[in-house]
Design a protein around this motif. Sequence first.
Motif, PDB file in Angstrom:
ATOM      1  N   VAL A   1       0.791  -1.142   0.287  1.00 34.70           N
ATOM      2  CA  VAL A   1      -0.051  -0.034  -0.092  1.00 34.70           C
ATOM      3  C   VAL A   1       1.365   1.606  -0.056  1.00 34.70           C
ATOM      4  O   VAL A   1       0.686   2.409  -0.919  1.00 34.70           O
ATOM      5  CB  VAL A   1      -0.757   0.164   1.414  1.00 34.70           C
ATOM      6  CG1 VAL A   1      -1.644   1.175   1.252  1.00 34.70           C
ATOM      7  CG2 VAL A   1      -1.760  -1.352   1.301  1.00 34.70           C
ATOM      8  N   HIS A   2       2.283   1.846   0.530  1.00 32.40           N
ATOM      9  CA  HIS A   2       2.454   2.036   0.821  1.00 32.40           C
ATOM     10  C   HIS A   2       3.349   2.711  -0.393  1.00 32.40           C
ATOM     11  O   HIS A   2       2.814   4.179  -1.169  1.00 32.40           O
ATOM     12  CB  HIS A   2       4.242   1.922   1.736  1.00 32.40           C
ATOM     13  CG  HIS A   2       5.159   2.954   1.877  1.00 32.40           C
ATOM     14  ND1 HIS A   2       6.388   3.360   1.038  1.00 32.40           N
ATOM     15  CD2 HIS A   2       5.107   4.400   3.279  1.00 32.40           C
ATOM     16  CE1 HIS A   2       6.511   4.372   1.738  1.00 32.40           C
ATOM     17  NE2 HIS A   2       6.037   4.984   2.206  1.00 32.40           N
ATOM     18  N   TYR A   3       3.703   1.253  -1.397  1.00 27.64           N
ATOM     19  CA  TYR A   3       4.618   1.799  -2.687  1.00 27.64           C
ATOM     20  C   TYR A   3       3.642   1.761  -3.664  1.00 27.64           C
ATOM     21  O   TYR A   3       3.603   3.031  -4.499  1.00 27.64           O
ATOM     22  CB  TYR A   3       4.887   0.742  -3.129  1.00 27.64           C
ATOM     23  CG  TYR A   3       6.223   0.901  -4.018  1.00 27.64           C
ATOM     24  CD1 TYR A   3       7.854   1.722  -4.034  1.00 27.64           C
ATOM     25  CD2 TYR A   3       5.717   0.256  -5.486  1.00 27.64           C
ATOM     26  CE1 TYR A   3       8.328   2.130  -4.766  1.00 27.64           C
ATOM     27  CE2 TYR A   3       6.852   0.585  -6.394  1.00 27.64           C
ATOM     28  CZ  TYR A   3       8.052   1.886  -6.028  1.00 27.64           C
ATOM     29  OH  TYR A   3       8.655   2.807  -6.898  1.00 27.64           O
ATOM     30  N   ALA A   4       1.529   1.620  -3.598  1.00 31.98           N
ATOM     31  CA  ALA A   4       1.179   2.082  -4.640  1.00 31.98           C
ATOM     32  C   ALA A   4       0.743   3.541  -4.212  1.00 31.98           C
ATOM     33  O   ALA A   4       0.327   4.878  -5.281  1.00 31.98           O
ATOM     34  CB  ALA A   4      -0.356   1.587  -4.267  1.00 31.98           C
ATOM     35  N   LEU A   5       1.106   4.213  -2.544  1.00 28.89           N
ATOM     36  CA  LEU A   5       0.988   5.801  -2.848  1.00 28.89           C
ATOM     37  C   LEU A   5       1.764   6.563  -3.183  1.00 28.89           C
ATOM     38  O   LEU A   5       1.627   7.804  -3.819  1.00 28.89           O
ATOM     39  CB  LEU A   5       0.747   6.145  -1.388  1.00 28.89           C
ATOM     40  CG  LEU A   5      -0.638   5.187  -0.329  1.00 28.89           C
ATOM     41  CD1 LEU A   5      -0.427   5.536   0.911  1.00 28.89           C
ATOM     42  CD2 LEU A   5      -1.681   6.123  -1.009  1.00 28.89           C
ATOM     43  N   VAL A   6       3.154   6.173  -3.148  1.00 30.36           N
ATOM     44  CA  VAL A   6       4.540   6.178  -4.028  1.00 30.36           C
ATOM     45  C   VAL A   6       4.407   6.744  -5.628  1.00 30.36           C
ATOM     46  O   VAL A   6       4.286   7.568  -6.155  1.00 30.36           O
ATOM     47  CB  VAL A   6       5.164   5.166  -3.694  1.00 30.36           C
ATOM     48  CG1 VAL A   6       6.771   5.679  -4.393  1.00 30.36           C
ATOM     49  CG2 VAL A   6       6.285   5.380  -2.063  1.00 30.36           C
ATOM     50  N   MET A   7       3.575   5.395  -5.773  1.00 27.64           N
ATOM     51  CA  MET A   7       4.132   5.350  -7.503  1.00 27.64           C
ATOM     52  C   MET A   7       1.725   6.317  -7.986  1.00 27.64           C
ATOM     53  O   MET A   7       2.332   7.481  -8.904  1.00 27.64           O
ATOM     54  CB  MET A   7       2.786   4.263  -7.990  1.00 27.64           C
ATOM     55  CG  MET A   7       3.515   3.325  -7.781  1.00 27.64           C
ATOM     56  SD  MET A   7       5.150   2.950  -9.302  1.00 27.64           S
ATOM     57  CE  MET A   7       3.487   2.709 -10.862  1.00 27.64           C
ATOM     58  N   ALA A   8       0.898   6.445  -6.890  1.00 24.35           N
ATOM     59  CA  ALA A   8      -0.213   7.475  -7.417  1.00 24.35           C
ATOM     60  C   ALA A   8       0.446   9.237  -7.313  1.00 24.35           C
ATOM     61  O   ALA A   8       0.324   9.719  -7.748  1.00 24.35           O
ATOM     62  CB  ALA A   8      -0.920   6.874  -6.666  1.00 24.35           C
ATOM     63  N   SER A   9       0.958   8.812  -5.628  1.00 24.71           N
ATOM     64  CA  SER A   9       1.758  10.551  -5.698  1.00 24.71           C
ATOM     65  C   SER A   9       2.008  10.773  -6.756  1.00 24.71           C
ATOM     66  O   SER A   9       2.396  12.393  -8.008  1.00 24.71           O
ATOM     67  CB  SER A   9       2.206  10.931  -4.460  1.00 24.71           C
ATOM     68  OG  SER A   9       3.424   9.303  -4.020  1.00 24.71           O
TER      69      SER A   9
ATOM     70  N   GLY B   1       6.609   9.068   4.473  1.00 30.19           N
ATOM     71  CA  GLY B   1       5.674   8.392   5.603  1.00 30.19           C
ATOM     72  C   GLY B   1       4.453   8.668   5.083  1.00 30.19           C
ATOM     73  O   GLY B   1       3.533   8.851   3.355  1.00 30.19           O
ATOM     74  N   PHE B   2       3.795   7.060   5.401  1.00 20.68           N
ATOM     75  CA  PHE B   2       2.674   6.794   5.059  1.00 20.68           C
ATOM     76  C   PHE B   2       1.171   7.905   4.730  1.00 20.68           C
ATOM     77  O   PHE B   2       0.847   8.450   3.768  1.00 20.68           O
ATOM     78  CB  PHE B   2       1.508   5.769   6.068  1.00 20.68           C
ATOM     79  CG  PHE B   2       0.720   4.913   5.041  1.00 20.68           C
ATOM     80  CD1 PHE B   2       1.381   3.786   4.415  1.00 20.68           C
ATOM     81  CD2 PHE B   2      -0.744   5.986   5.529  1.00 20.68           C
ATOM     82  CE1 PHE B   2       0.343   3.310   3.687  1.00 20.68           C
ATOM     83  CE2 PHE B   2      -1.338   5.089   4.503  1.00 20.68           C
ATOM     84  CZ  PHE B   2      -1.382   3.835   4.221  1.00 20.68           C
ATOM     85  N   GLU B   3       1.649   9.197   5.749  1.00 20.63           N
ATOM     86  CA  GLU B   3       0.275   9.683   5.968  1.00 20.63           C
ATOM     87  C   GLU B   3       1.193  10.783   4.941  1.00 20.63           C
ATOM     88  O   GLU B   3       0.358  11.873   4.236  1.00 20.63           O
ATOM     89  CB  GLU B   3       0.338   9.957   7.290  1.00 20.63           C
ATOM     90  CG  GLU B   3      -0.369   9.986   8.148  1.00 20.63           C
ATOM     91  CD  GLU B   3      -1.742   9.656   8.266  1.00 20.63           C
ATOM     92  OE1 GLU B   3      -2.310  10.760   7.175  1.00 20.63           O
ATOM     93  OE2 GLU B   3      -2.476   8.634   8.457  1.00 20.63           O
ATOM     94  N   GLU B   4       2.133  11.357   4.688  1.00 23.08           N
ATOM     95  CA  GLU B   4       3.093  12.392   3.531  1.00 23.08           C
ATOM     96  C   GLU B   4       2.745  11.761   2.368  1.00 23.08           C
ATOM     97  O   GLU B   4       2.220  12.650   1.748  1.00 23.08           O
ATOM     98  CB  GLU B   4       3.977  12.265   4.177  1.00 23.08           C
ATOM     99  CG  GLU B   4       4.912  13.296   2.907  1.00 23.08           C
ATOM    100  CD  GLU B   4       6.262  13.008   3.732  1.00 23.08           C
ATOM    101  OE1 GLU B   4       6.669  12.126   3.924  1.00 23.08           O
ATOM    102  OE2 GLU B   4       7.121  14.603   3.039  1.00 23.08           O
TER     103      GLU B   4
ATOM    104  N   LEU C   1       0.010   9.799   1.916  1.00 22.98           N
ATOM    105  CA  LEU C   1      -1.529   9.683   1.490  1.00 22.98           C
ATOM    106  C   LEU C   1      -1.964  11.294   1.318  1.00 22.98           C
ATOM    107  O   LEU C   1      -3.191  11.899   0.385  1.00 22.98           O
ATOM    108  CB  LEU C   1      -2.025   9.360   2.217  1.00 22.98           C
ATOM    109  CG  LEU C   1      -3.723   9.111   2.493  1.00 22.98           C
ATOM    110  CD1 LEU C   1      -4.127   8.284   1.508  1.00 22.98           C
ATOM    111  CD2 LEU C   1      -4.248   8.449   3.774  1.00 22.98           C
ATOM    112  N   GLU C   2      -1.777  12.201   2.132  1.00 24.71           N
ATOM    113  CA  GLU C   2      -1.769  13.729   1.780  1.00 24.71           C
ATOM    114  C   GLU C   2      -1.421  14.166   0.309  1.00 24.71           C
ATOM    115  O   GLU C   2      -1.991  15.205  -0.567  1.00 24.71           O
ATOM    116  CB  GLU C   2      -0.888  14.423   3.475  1.00 24.71           C
ATOM    117  CG  GLU C   2      -0.873  15.907   2.781  1.00 24.71           C
ATOM    118  CD  GLU C   2      -0.617  16.454   4.758  1.00 24.71           C
ATOM    119  OE1 GLU C   2       0.320  17.024   4.167  1.00 24.71           O
ATOM    120  OE2 GLU C   2      -0.933  15.971   5.637  1.00 24.71           O
ATOM    121  N   ALA C   3      -0.183  13.672   0.226  1.00 24.74           N
ATOM    122  CA  ALA C   3       0.103  14.490  -0.989  1.00 24.74           C
ATOM    123  C   ALA C   3      -0.847  13.875  -2.643  1.00 24.74           C
ATOM    124  O   ALA C   3      -1.082  14.292  -3.415  1.00 24.74           O
ATOM    125  CB  ALA C   3       1.592  13.675  -1.459  1.00 24.74           C
ATOM    126  N   CYS C   4      -1.484  12.942  -2.219  1.00 25.51           N
ATOM    127  CA  CYS C   4      -2.513  12.606  -2.756  1.00 25.51           C
ATOM    128  C   CYS C   4      -3.131  13.099  -3.419  1.00 25.51           C
ATOM    129  O   CYS C   4      -4.076  13.799  -3.933  1.00 25.51           O
ATOM    130  CB  CYS C   4      -2.656  11.035  -3.122  1.00 25.51           C
ATOM    131  SG  CYS C   4      -1.434   9.558  -3.616  1.00 25.51           S
TER     132      CYS C   4
END
Length: 145
Positions: A19-27, A85-88, A90-93
Amino acid sequence: MEGPESLSIVLFAGGFDRVHYALVMASAAAATNRKVTLFFTGRALNTLLAADTDGTPGWHRLDPADDGSRPAERDAAFTANGLAGFEELLEACVMLKVTVMACEMGLRALGLPVGAPLRADVPVKTGGVVTFLNDAPKTGAILFV
């Protein structure tokens, strides 16, 4: 070489690293002006659940990281090593206007009622697979995590 104009990611697995890396890809995709949709289902839906009464975010209920550590421990290790971080992420997304969808069937599979409290700081659309597929551009990439 050009990449896809849009990116739609299905987050099914609940492992923290995935999930963390998916957020990396998305952002990253959104930061490079691509339309991005995150479709959370399965155990990955824990990401979107509202915090517990003690303030613990839902993503702490994700499955352990690949190294066996708990999500909060892995996130702390990532940030200590200079990673977002995770919150960072998700916030970027959210700031980059990534579309975030929660699968209604996935919520029921987790035993949650329709209308279960989700994070107030993340605009979440609920829908099903058809909604997700109708949202995905025909020329975009779809990843399953």
